[in-house]
Write a protein that holds these residues in place. Structure first.
Motif, PDB file in Angstrom:
ATOM      1  N   ASP A   1       0.845  -1.195   0.000  1.00 37.88           N
ATOM      2  CA  ASP A   1       0.000   0.000   0.000  1.00 37.88           C
ATOM      3  C   ASP A   1       0.874   1.236   0.000  1.00 37.88           C
ATOM      4  O   ASP A   1       1.913   1.272   0.675  1.00 37.88           O
ATOM      5  CB  ASP A   1      -0.913   0.042   1.237  1.00 37.88           C
ATOM      6  CG  ASP A   1      -1.984  -1.037   1.204  1.00 37.88           C
ATOM      7  OD1 ASP A   1      -2.290  -1.533   0.091  1.00 37.88           O
ATOM      8  OD2 ASP A   1      -2.500  -1.384   2.281  1.00 37.88           O
ATOM      9  N   ARG A   2       0.460   2.253  -0.738  1.00 39.27           N
ATOM     10  CA  ARG A   2       1.136   3.552  -0.658  1.00 39.27           C
ATOM     11  C   ARG A   2       0.652   4.278   0.589  1.00 39.27           C
ATOM     12  O   ARG A   2      -0.510   4.205   0.942  1.00 39.27           O
ATOM     13  CB  ARG A   2       0.840   4.405  -1.893  1.00 39.27           C
ATOM     14  CG  ARG A   2       1.549   3.939  -3.151  1.00 39.27           C
ATOM     15  CD  ARG A   2       1.264   4.878  -4.291  1.00 39.27           C
ATOM     16  NE  ARG A   2      -0.158   4.852  -4.661  1.00 39.27           N
ATOM     17  CZ  ARG A   2      -0.763   5.805  -5.377  1.00 39.27           C
ATOM     18  NH1 ARG A   2      -0.091   6.859  -5.758  1.00 39.27           N
ATOM     19  NH2 ARG A   2      -2.045   5.690  -5.686  1.00 39.27           N
ATOM     20  N   ARG A   3       1.563   5.019   1.240  1.00 38.72           N
ATOM     21  CA  ARG A   3       1.185   5.741   2.446  1.00 38.72           C
ATOM     22  C   ARG A   3       2.085   6.943   2.656  1.00 38.72           C
ATOM     23  O   ARG A   3       3.241   6.801   2.997  1.00 38.72           O
ATOM     24  CB  ARG A   3       1.282   4.808   3.668  1.00 38.72           C
ATOM     25  CG  ARG A   3       0.854   5.430   4.974  1.00 38.72           C
ATOM     26  CD  ARG A   3      -0.643   5.660   5.019  1.00 38.72           C
ATOM     27  NE  ARG A   3      -1.354   4.410   4.948  1.00 38.72           N
ATOM     28  CZ  ARG A   3      -1.561   3.603   5.998  1.00 38.72           C
ATOM     29  NH1 ARG A   3      -1.110   3.933   7.176  1.00 38.72           N
ATOM     30  NH2 ARG A   3      -2.238   2.471   5.838  1.00 38.72           N
ATOM     31  N   HIS A   4       1.589   8.139   2.404  1.00 39.28           N
ATOM     32  CA  HIS A   4       2.241   9.386   2.780  1.00 39.28           C
ATOM     33  C   HIS A   4       3.752   9.386   2.545  1.00 39.28           C
ATOM     34  O   HIS A   4       4.543   9.420   3.481  1.00 39.28           O
ATOM     35  CB  HIS A   4       1.963   9.717   4.242  1.00 39.28           C
ATOM     36  CG  HIS A   4       0.538  10.055   4.502  1.00 39.28           C
ATOM     37  ND1 HIS A   4       0.084  11.336   4.647  1.00 39.28           N
ATOM     38  CD2 HIS A   4      -0.549   9.269   4.618  1.00 39.28           C
ATOM     39  CE1 HIS A   4      -1.223  11.338   4.850  1.00 39.28           C
ATOM     40  NE2 HIS A   4      -1.622  10.081   4.838  1.00 39.28           N
ATOM     41  N   GLY A   5       4.158   9.356   1.314  1.00 38.53           N
ATOM     42  CA  GLY A   5       5.577   9.439   1.006  1.00 38.53           C
ATOM     43  C   GLY A   5       6.340   8.150   1.185  1.00 38.53           C
ATOM     44  O   GLY A   5       7.563   8.156   1.308  1.00 38.53           O
ATOM     45  N   GLY A   6       5.621   7.017   1.211  1.00 40.65           N
ATOM     46  CA  GLY A   6       6.305   5.745   1.386  1.00 40.65           C
ATOM     47  C   GLY A   6       5.420   4.581   0.998  1.00 40.65           C
ATOM     48  O   GLY A   6       4.396   4.741   0.341  1.00 40.65           O
ATOM     49  N   ALA A   7       5.838   3.399   1.387  1.00 39.25           N
ATOM     50  CA  ALA A   7       5.090   2.175   1.099  1.00 39.25           C
ATOM     51  C   ALA A   7       5.026   1.333   2.357  1.00 39.25           C
ATOM     52  O   ALA A   7       5.987   1.290   3.135  1.00 39.25           O
ATOM     53  CB  ALA A   7       5.766   1.386  -0.028  1.00 39.25           C
ATOM     54  N   VAL A   8       3.891   0.668   2.568  1.00 38.24           N
ATOM     55  CA  VAL A   8       3.687  -0.164   3.749  1.00 38.24           C
ATOM     56  C   VAL A   8       3.122  -1.506   3.327  1.00 38.24           C
ATOM     57  O   VAL A   8       2.665  -1.689   2.200  1.00 38.24           O
ATOM     58  CB  VAL A   8       2.733   0.515   4.761  1.00 38.24           C
ATOM     59  CG1 VAL A   8       3.260   1.875   5.190  1.00 38.24           C
ATOM     60  CG2 VAL A   8       1.327   0.646   4.178  1.00 38.24           C
ATOM     61  N   LEU A   9       3.143  -2.439   4.261  1.00 36.30           N
ATOM     62  CA  LEU A   9       2.520  -3.730   4.009  1.00 36.30           C
ATOM     63  C   LEU A   9       1.021  -3.551   3.811  1.00 36.30           C
ATOM     64  O   LEU A   9       0.413  -2.656   4.408  1.00 36.30           O
ATOM     65  CB  LEU A   9       2.773  -4.682   5.181  1.00 36.30           C
ATOM     66  CG  LEU A   9       4.211  -5.173   5.366  1.00 36.30           C
ATOM     67  CD1 LEU A   9       4.315  -5.990   6.635  1.00 36.30           C
ATOM     68  CD2 LEU A   9       4.650  -5.998   4.169  1.00 36.30           C
TER      69      LEU A   9
END
Length: 331
Positions: free
Chosen positions: A50-58
């Motif tokens: 998942d994309r999240r605020h300037g980054g990527a997460v699980l």
């Protein structure tokens, strides 16, 4: 590096760390953030992250907690800048608490030469950074060792903090939002962090921009209890991080931003500069941009404003601290 190889490396990094900033991904795969952003979009379309605020997460919204070896190699430049700036909010003779984390470990290294400082911590890494500081008294909590982040947790840690009163608490976490405040992925860590907050008159959160807008399972510090956020400058394209910062400021959180260039600007919340390791002061390159406190803050229950540890500082020091805090509020 071909796109397929690059995306596989990105996916492996996110799986290993739970959350990774675009800046860090670009550095590791040796390409631009624009290219990394395209790769992240493609991987998100496949349901792999998942994309999240300037980054990527699980995938799944709530990121899992990374271990110390992974965290220590993430956003190192940002953590250094944040620690340099956060150290300037610590004065000689203060009694503070410092929570566990790689960013707070960086802060501890910069506090080693602050005369008369008393640091209460549940972090072995923080204690280690201050172990040879002759003019700093280190007080460790009890508790059970949590090996993934070298922190003492559990009822023993929480009970040892009962009755403690200090001027400031410096904490980090896994995520920060204006809606929920600071949060972490581990229940035991969250519980100890809440006990640390109960002991302090002011709460200072250290969080790099990749944590802004990230929400994890266990709330540690509600937004209305956070006095100040020390963070780094978000990338120009990261509008959501800027929006989150504004939302935090609107709720009364003072925002201090560590920049990579420019001199230090004036600040209504810091009247002293702490020495860095080796006797150097906080580098002049750090830029402080604070959003003033718009109104009276709700004090942490049971924490008298500016009251210090009587055993460390004495009644005279506590009275001076109360005067200083009252002066800051009038500003």
């Amino acid at each position: 590096m071909f796109a397929a190889e690059r995306r596989q490396l990105i996916l492996e990094m996110v799986r290993a760390n739970g959350a990774v900033s675009l800046r860090e991904l670009a550095r590791v795969v040796q390409t631009s953030e624009v290219t990394v952003r395209r790769d992240v979009r493609a991987l998100e379309a496949e349901g792999l992250l998942d994309r999240r605020h300037g980054g990527a997460v699980l995938p799944g919204g709530f990121t899992r907690e990374s271990g110390f070896p992974q965290k220590s190699h993430l956003a190192t430049a940002e953590k250094t800048a944040i620690a340099d700036l956060a150290a300037s909010f610590v004065e000689e003779g203060e009694a503070i608490v410092v929570g566990a984390g790689t960013t707070t470990q960086e802060l501890a290294r910069r506090l080693a030469r602050v005369p008369g400082l008393t640091v209460v911590t549940n972090s072995l890494l923080v204690a280690q950074a201050l172990a040879h500081a002759n003019r700093v008294e280190v007080v460790m909590t009890g508790g059970t060792l949590r090996g993934s982040n070298y922190a003492l947790v559990g009822s023993g840690a929480e009970q040892s903090l009962q009755g403690l009163r200090v001027s400031k608490a410096f904490l980090s976490g896994s995520g920060l939002t204006a809606e929920r405040g600071l949060s972490t992925s581990n229940m035991l860590s969250a519980s100890v962090d809440r006990a640390l907050v109960q002991a302090a008159a002011e709460v200072v959160v250290l969080a790099d921009h990749s944590k802004l807008g990230t929400d994890t399972m266990f709330q540690t510090v509600p937004t209305d209890v956070i006095t100040r956020l020390v963070t780094d400058e978000p990338p120009a394209h990261d509008d959501r991080a800027g929006t989150e910062l504004q939302a935090l400021a609107d709720q009364g959180v003072q925002i201090a931003v560590a920049g990579a260039s420019g001199g230090a600007t004036g600040d209504s919340g810091a009247s002293g500069t702490a020495g860095a390791p080796g006797g150097d002061s906080v580098p002049a390159r750090q830029q402080r941009r604070d959003v003033p406190l718009p109104g009276p803050r709700r004090q942490v229950p049971g924490a008298a404003a500016g009251l210090r540890s009587a055993t460390a500082l004495g009644e005279q020091g506590a009275g001076a601290e109360r005067t200083r805090v009252a002066d800051l509020r009038r500003r």
